[in-house]
Design an enzyme around this catalytic site. Sequence first.
Site, mmCIF file in Angstrom:
data_model
loop_
_atom_site.group_PDB
_atom_site.id
_atom_site.type_symbol
_atom_site.label_atom_id
_atom_site.label_comp_id
_atom_site.label_asym_id
_atom_site.label_seq_id
_atom_site.Cartn_x
_atom_site.Cartn_y
_atom_site.Cartn_z
ATOM 1 N N HIS A 34 -74.333 -3.965 99.808
ATOM 2 C CA HIS A 34 -74.552 -4.807 100.981
ATOM 3 C C HIS A 34 -74.912 -3.908 102.168
ATOM 4 C CE1 HIS A 34 -70.577 -3.419 102.084
ATOM 5 N NE2 HIS A 34 -70.068 -3.944 100.983
ATOM 6 N N HIS A 37 -72.955 -0.662 102.700
ATOM 7 C CA HIS A 37 -73.322 0.477 101.836
ATOM 8 C C HIS A 37 -74.603 1.143 102.357
ATOM 9 C CE1 HIS A 37 -71.178 -1.957 98.582
ATOM 10 N NE2 HIS A 37 -70.541 -0.809 98.573
ATOM 11 N N GLN A 160 -58.255 4.938 101.563
ATOM 12 C CA GLN A 160 -59.024 5.645 100.530
ATOM 13 C C GLN A 160 -59.664 6.910 101.112
ATOM 14 O OE1 GLN A 160 -61.787 3.956 97.393
ATOM 15 N NE2 GLN A 160 -63.307 4.348 98.967
HETATM 16 O O1 PAF Z 1 -64.982 2.524 97.559
HETATM 17 C C1 PAF Z 1 -65.476 2.371 96.429
HETATM 18 O O2 PAF Z 1 -66.456 1.650 96.247
HETATM 19 C C2 PAF Z 1 -64.824 3.075 95.242
HETATM 20 O O3 PAF Z 1 -63.446 3.147 95.384
HETATM 21 C C3 PAF Z 1 -65.425 4.466 94.966
HETATM 22 C C4 PAF Z 1 -65.158 5.418 96.124
HETATM 23 C C5 PAF Z 1 -66.916 4.357 94.738
HETATM 24 C C6 PAF Z 1 -64.794 5.069 93.719
HETATM 25 O O4 PAF Z 1 -65.039 4.288 92.582
#
Ligand code: PAF
Length: 286
Positions: A34, A37, A160
Site C-alpha cells: 500500500h 510501503h 518491531q
Molecule cells: O513488518 C513486516 O511487514 C514484517 O514483520 C517484516 C519486517 C517484513 C518481516 O517479515
Amino acid sequence: MRIVKSVAAMQRLAKRWQNQKVRVGFVPTMGYLHAGHLSLVREARRVVGPRGVVVVSIYVNPTQFGPKEDLSRYPRDFARDKMLCRKEGADVIFAPEDREMYPPNHGGAFSTYVVEEALSRGMEGASRPTHFRGVTTVVAKLFNIVLPEVAVFGAKDFQQAAVIRRMVRDLNFPVKIVVAATHREPDGLAMSSRNKYLSPVEREQATVLSQALRMAKQSVKRKGVSAVKLKAQIKQFIGSRPAARLDYIELFDPQTLQPVTKAGRGTRMALAVYLGKTRLIDNAVL
Ligand code: PAF
C-alpha cells in the site's frame, strides 16, 4: 526491475554489488503493498541515491504468525505488488518461497532462531508470544541474503523497529535502520495490509485507534497525567464502539519501551484493537 526467487541468486547479486561498491537500500515487506510501503521504497531510494539499488522483499514469513493467526488468509497479490514496485522505481524484488527460506529436512529441519530478549517482551510480544522471534529471525536472514547498507521500516510497527535496531546493534549487522513515518488514510486510520479484512462497519469504527491517540495527546498537552487514569479513559472510549475490542494499550518510554506511571510529552502510546476478527495496531508520540 528484476524478480529474484532463490536465496543463492539474491546472495550472488548482493555480493556483486558489494564488490562494485554499489549502495543497497532494502525494504522488507510481506507484500500486498500500500502507499505506506511505497513511501518506504522512496525513502530507501532517497538514502542510496540514483546510483544505488533498492531491493524490496515480498515474503509472508510463517514463523512470525502464531498457530491461531491469519497466515493462511494473509492477503497476497504479487502481480499488483510487482506493478507498484516497478512504478516506484525499485530495482529488485526478492520473493522467495518457504522452501527457500526454511528448507525442509536439509540434514534436519530449520532449528536456528534469533531472539531479542528485552524490548520484545511487552505489548506485541505479550499478545503474540512467538511473533518477534519470527521477525528477528527472518530479518536477520534477509540481511544476510540482501547485504543492505540501509533498511527502511515503518513507524506503525514501532516496537518491531526498536527490536530490530537492538538486534542490529547486539549482533553487529552493518546495516543502518531508518524508520519512516506512518502513512494514514484521510480519516486517520494507519495503512495496513490487514485493513482489507474489515467489513464496512468495522472499517468505519477502525478510526477508534487514531482517535484514541489523538485523545491521549490532548490529555497530556499541558501537563503529565497518570498512566492508569489515561488508560482507563481510552479503554472507555474504545468500549463505546461496538465493533471494537481492546487487546492492549501501553504508555511507555520510547527508548526502553518500559511502561511509565506518568504520561507526558515524549511518552509513546501504543495500542492493539480487534475490529471483529481483525487485529490492528497503531502508536504515536504524545
Ligand atoms: O513488518 C513486516 O511487514 C514484517 O514483520 C517484516 C519486517 C517484513 C518481516 O517479515
